[in-house]
Scaffold this motif. Structure first.
Motif, PDB file in Angstrom:
ATOM      1  N   ARG A   1      64.924-102.467 -30.471  1.00 39.65           N
ATOM      2  CA  ARG A   1      65.603-102.181 -31.735  1.00 39.65           C
ATOM      3  C   ARG A   1      64.808-101.328 -32.706  1.00 39.65           C
ATOM      4  O   ARG A   1      65.363-100.802 -33.657  1.00 39.65           O
ATOM      5  CB  ARG A   1      65.991-103.468 -32.445  1.00 39.65           C
ATOM      6  N   THR A   2      63.510-101.244 -32.531  1.00 39.26           N
ATOM      7  CA  THR A   2      62.722-100.449 -33.479  1.00 39.26           C
ATOM      8  C   THR A   2      61.838 -99.462 -32.737  1.00 39.26           C
ATOM      9  O   THR A   2      61.434 -99.690 -31.610  1.00 39.26           O
ATOM     10  CB  THR A   2      61.802-101.336 -34.351  1.00 39.26           C
ATOM     11  N   SER A   3      61.570 -98.331 -33.368  1.00 35.02           N
ATOM     12  CA  SER A   3      60.713 -97.344 -32.734  1.00 35.02           C
ATOM     13  C   SER A   3      59.306 -97.464 -33.306  1.00 35.02           C
ATOM     14  O   SER A   3      59.114 -97.873 -34.442  1.00 35.02           O
ATOM     15  CB  SER A   3      61.265 -95.943 -32.956  1.00 35.02           C
ATOM     16  N   LEU A   4      58.345 -97.105 -32.477  1.00 37.74           N
ATOM     17  CA  LEU A   4      56.955 -97.205 -32.937  1.00 37.74           C
ATOM     18  C   LEU A   4      56.495 -95.931 -33.626  1.00 37.74           C
ATOM     19  O   LEU A   4      55.493 -95.917 -34.319  1.00 37.74           O
ATOM     20  CB  LEU A   4      56.021 -97.492 -31.754  1.00 37.74           C
ATOM     21  N   GLY A   5      57.254 -94.877 -33.380  1.00 41.56           N
ATOM     22  CA  GLY A   5      56.951 -93.643 -34.090  1.00 41.56           C
ATOM     23  C   GLY A   5      56.091 -92.649 -33.348  1.00 41.56           C
ATOM     24  O   GLY A   5      55.754 -91.614 -33.884  1.00 41.56           O
ATOM     25  N   VAL A   6      55.759 -92.954 -32.092  1.00 41.59           N
ATOM     26  CA  VAL A   6      55.025 -91.957 -31.307  1.00 41.59           C
ATOM     27  C   VAL A   6      56.057 -91.117 -30.560  1.00 41.59           C
ATOM     28  O   VAL A   6      56.779 -91.627 -29.716  1.00 41.59           O
ATOM     29  CB  VAL A   6      54.075 -92.627 -30.282  1.00 41.59           C
ATOM     30  N   ILE A   7      56.158 -89.850 -30.930  1.00 44.99           N
ATOM     31  CA  ILE A   7      57.193 -89.004 -30.343  1.00 44.99           C
ATOM     32  C   ILE A   7      56.675 -88.320 -29.086  1.00 44.99           C
ATOM     33  O   ILE A   7      55.583 -87.771 -29.065  1.00 44.99           O
ATOM     34  CB  ILE A   7      57.671 -87.921 -31.347  1.00 44.99           C
ATOM     35  N   ASN A   8      57.507 -88.371 -28.056  1.00 46.16           N
ATOM     36  CA  ASN A   8      57.150 -87.764 -26.782  1.00 46.16           C
ATOM     37  C   ASN A   8      58.250 -86.757 -26.398  1.00 46.16           C
ATOM     38  O   ASN A   8      59.423 -87.099 -26.412  1.00 46.16           O
ATOM     39  CB  ASN A   8      57.047 -88.905 -25.754  1.00 46.16           C
ATOM     40  N   LEU A   9      57.841 -85.526 -26.095  1.00 50.13           N
ATOM     41  CA  LEU A   9      58.821 -84.506 -25.689  1.00 50.13           C
ATOM     42  C   LEU A   9      59.120 -84.668 -24.205  1.00 50.13           C
ATOM     43  O   LEU A   9      58.254 -84.468 -23.370  1.00 50.13           O
ATOM     44  CB  LEU A   9      58.264 -83.095 -25.963  1.00 50.13           C
ATOM     45  N   SER A  10      60.373 -85.041 -23.879  1.00 47.35           N
ATOM     46  CA  SER A  10      60.712 -85.243 -22.468  1.00 47.35           C
ATOM     47  C   SER A  10      61.518 -84.077 -21.920  1.00 47.35           C
ATOM     48  O   SER A  10      61.641 -83.902 -20.713  1.00 47.35           O
ATOM     49  CB  SER A  10      61.487 -86.546 -22.279  1.00 47.35           C
ATOM     50  N   LYS A  11      62.111 -83.284 -22.805  1.00 42.11           N
ATOM     51  CA  LYS A  11      62.807 -82.068 -22.339  1.00 42.11           C
ATOM     52  C   LYS A  11      62.718 -80.986 -23.398  1.00 42.11           C
ATOM     53  O   LYS A  11      63.183 -81.165 -24.526  1.00 42.11           O
ATOM     54  CB  LYS A  11      64.274 -82.368 -22.014  1.00 42.11           C
ATOM     55  N   GLN A  12      62.149 -79.881 -22.970  1.00 39.65           N
ATOM     56  CA  GLN A  12      62.014 -78.734 -23.870  1.00 39.65           C
ATOM     57  C   GLN A  12      63.342 -77.956 -23.953  1.00 39.65           C
ATOM     58  O   GLN A  12      64.145 -78.030 -23.019  1.00 39.65           O
ATOM     59  CB  GLN A  12      60.899 -77.829 -23.300  1.00 39.65           C
ATOM     60  N   ILE A  13      63.569 -77.222 -25.034  1.00 36.72           N
ATOM     61  CA  ILE A  13      64.764 -76.370 -25.085  1.00 36.72           C
ATOM     62  C   ILE A  13      64.633 -75.261 -24.038  1.00 36.72           C
ATOM     63  O   ILE A  13      63.520 -74.873 -23.681  1.00 36.72           O
ATOM     64  CB  ILE A  13      64.991 -75.742 -26.493  1.00 36.72           C
ATOM     65  N   SER A  14      65.772 -74.761 -23.589  1.00 38.52           N
ATOM     66  CA  SER A  14      65.696 -73.757 -22.517  1.00 38.52           C
ATOM     67  C   SER A  14      66.353 -72.440 -22.901  1.00 38.52           C
ATOM     68  O   SER A  14      66.479 -71.551 -22.071  1.00 38.52           O
ATOM     69  CB  SER A  14      66.318 -74.325 -21.243  1.00 38.52           C
ATOM     70  N   ILE A  15      66.819 -72.317 -24.144  1.00 39.54           N
ATOM     71  CA  ILE A  15      67.306 -70.986 -24.547  1.00 39.54           C
ATOM     72  C   ILE A  15      66.491 -70.487 -25.726  1.00 39.54           C
ATOM     73  O   ILE A  15      65.861 -71.258 -26.439  1.00 39.54           O
ATOM     74  CB  ILE A  15      68.833 -70.942 -24.843  1.00 39.54           C
ATOM     75  N   ASP A  16      66.508 -69.160 -25.888  1.00 38.67           N
ATOM     76  CA  ASP A  16      65.707 -68.507 -26.918  1.00 38.67           C
ATOM     77  C   ASP A  16      66.378 -68.684 -28.282  1.00 38.67           C
ATOM     78  O   ASP A  16      67.520 -68.277 -28.465  1.00 38.67           O
ATOM     79  CB  ASP A  16      65.595 -67.018 -26.559  1.00 38.67           C
ATOM     80  N   ILE A  17      65.686 -69.291 -29.200  1.00 40.02           N
ATOM     81  CA  ILE A  17      66.286 -69.503 -30.531  1.00 40.02           C
ATOM     82  C   ILE A  17      65.672 -68.593 -31.593  1.00 40.02           C
ATOM     83  O   ILE A  17      65.972 -68.744 -32.772  1.00 40.02           O
ATOM     84  CB  ILE A  17      66.180 -70.992 -30.978  1.00 40.02           C
ATOM     85  N   ARG A  18      64.835 -67.644 -31.158  1.00 46.81           N
ATOM     86  CA  ARG A  18      64.247 -66.715 -32.127  1.00 46.81           C
ATOM     87  C   ARG A  18      65.361 -65.982 -32.888  1.00 46.81           C
ATOM     88  O   ARG A  18      66.315 -65.498 -32.276  1.00 46.81           O
ATOM     89  CB  ARG A  18      63.333 -65.704 -31.411  1.00 46.81           C
ATOM     90  N   ASP A  19      65.247 -65.954 -34.204  1.00 45.72           N
ATOM     91  CA  ASP A  19      66.219 -65.293 -35.090  1.00 45.72           C
ATOM     92  C   ASP A  19      67.628 -65.902 -35.055  1.00 45.72           C
ATOM     93  O   ASP A  19      68.578 -65.298 -35.529  1.00 45.72           O
ATOM     94  CB  ASP A  19      66.299 -63.786 -34.801  1.00 45.72           C
ATOM     95  N   LYS A  20      67.759 -67.046 -34.449  1.00 46.75           N
ATOM     96  CA  LYS A  20      69.077 -67.707 -34.423  1.00 46.75           C
ATOM     97  C   LYS A  20      69.170 -68.728 -35.553  1.00 46.75           C
ATOM     98  O   LYS A  20      68.166 -69.197 -36.081  1.00 46.75           O
ATOM     99  CB  LYS A  20      69.280 -68.453 -33.098  1.00 46.75           C
ATOM    100  N   ASP A  21      70.404 -69.077 -35.869  1.00 43.30           N
ATOM    101  CA  ASP A  21      70.631 -70.142 -36.847  1.00 43.30           C
ATOM    102  C   ASP A  21      70.881 -71.434 -36.074  1.00 43.30           C
ATOM    103  O   ASP A  21      71.903 -71.588 -35.420  1.00 43.30           O
ATOM    104  CB  ASP A  21      71.809 -69.780 -37.744  1.00 43.30           C
ATOM    105  N   VAL A  22      69.899 -72.309 -36.183  1.00 45.10           N
ATOM    106  CA  VAL A  22      69.920 -73.516 -35.359  1.00 45.10           C
ATOM    107  C   VAL A  22      70.465 -74.708 -36.146  1.00 45.10           C
ATOM    108  O   VAL A  22      70.090 -74.930 -37.302  1.00 45.10           O
ATOM    109  CB  VAL A  22      68.483 -73.838 -34.861  1.00 45.10           C
TER     110      VAL A  22
END
Ligand code: 5GP
Ligand code: MG
Length: 186
Positions: free
Chosen positions: A74-95
Motif C-alpha cells: 500500500r505504500t511506496s518507499l520512494g526509491v524509483i527504478n526505471l524499468s522501461k525507457q521511452i523509445s521515441i524521440d521527444i526532442r522539441d515535442k510537447d510531452v
C-alpha cells in the motif's frame, strides 16, 4: 482483515468516462498547434490512457515509460527504478505525461526530471486522480480527473497486490479491508 461483499465504489465507470470527455476537450484545446507526444507511466495508467486517447480528434503519438517504487502493498518507499525507457524521440515535442495517481509526487517528479533530459519543448502532467496530501516532492499536475482524500484506491489501472487493475471502476479500501473476492487468512 475483513473482506467486503461489495466494492466501495468511489468513481463509477460512467463517472470516469464523463470526466474524460471534459478533460480531452481541455487538453485538445491547449495542444491545438502543438506536436503532442503522450508518455504514459506503466502500469497504472494503461486503462486511463486507452480511454483518454480515444477521445482525441487530432494526431498524436504515445509511448510508455516504466518506473517502479519499491514498497509494500500500500505504500511506496520512494526509491524509483526505471524499468522501461521511452523509445521515441521527444526532442522539441510537447510531452504530456499520463499517470494514474499523484500521491507523494516522487514518481512524477522523477519522471518529469528524467524526460526533461531529452530536450522536449514542454512537459505537462495529466493524472486521473490527485490525493489531497502533502507532497514529498513538489510537483503540480496540469490536468486532474478527480481529487480524493488520503485513502487507498484500486481498480481502473490501480492495483491491490498486482491484481484488480482490470476493474472498470475505482474503489476504496479501508486499512483493515481487502477487496471482495480476496481470500483472508485469519
Ligand atoms: P507517488 O510516487 O506520487 O507517491 O505515487 C505514485 C504511485 O504510487 C502511483 O503511480 C501508484 O502506482 C502508487 N499509488 C499511490 N497511491 C495509490 C493508491 O491509493 N492505490 C494504488 N493502487 N496505488 C497507489
Ligand atoms: Mg503507478
Amino acid at each position: 482483515m475483513k473482506n467486503n461483499k461489495e466494492p466501495n465504489i468511489l468513481f463509477s465507470s460512467q463517472q470516469i468516462h464523463d470526466r474524460l470527455v471534459v478533460m480531452v476537450n481541455e487538453i485538445e484545446k491547449d495542444y491545438r498547434d502543438k506536436d503532442l507526444v503522450v508518455v504514459a507511466v506503466l502500469k497504472g495508467s494503461v486503462l486511463f490512457l486507452a480511454d483518454l486517447v480515444r477521445g482525441f480528434s487530432r494526431p498524436l503519438a504515445f509511448d510508455f515509460i516504466g518506473v517502479s517504487s519499491y514498497g509494500n502493498s500500500r505504500t511506496s518507499l520512494g526509491v524509483i527504478n526505471l524499468s522501461k525507457q521511452i523509445s521515441i524521440d521527444i526532442r522539441d515535442k510537447d510531452v504530456l505525461v499520463v499517470d494514474d495517481i499523484l500521491d507523494s509526487g516522487r514518481t512524477l517528479g522523477w519522471v518529469k526530471e528524467h524526460l526533461c533530459k531529452f530536450g522536449p519543448r514542454s512537459v505537462k502532467i495529466c493524472v486521473l486522480l490527485k490525493k489531497e496530501v502533502e507532497r514529498v516532492i513538489e510537483v503540480e499536475a496540469d490536468y486532474v480527473g478527480f481529487t480524493l482524500a488520503d485513502v487507498f484506491v484500486y481498480g481502473y489501472g490501480l492495483d491491490y497486490r498486482d491484481r484488480y487493475r482490470h476493474l472498470p471502476y475505482i474503489a476504496k479500501l479501508g486499512d483493515d479491508e481487502v477487496p471482495p473476492g480476496e481470500t483472508v487468512d485469519e
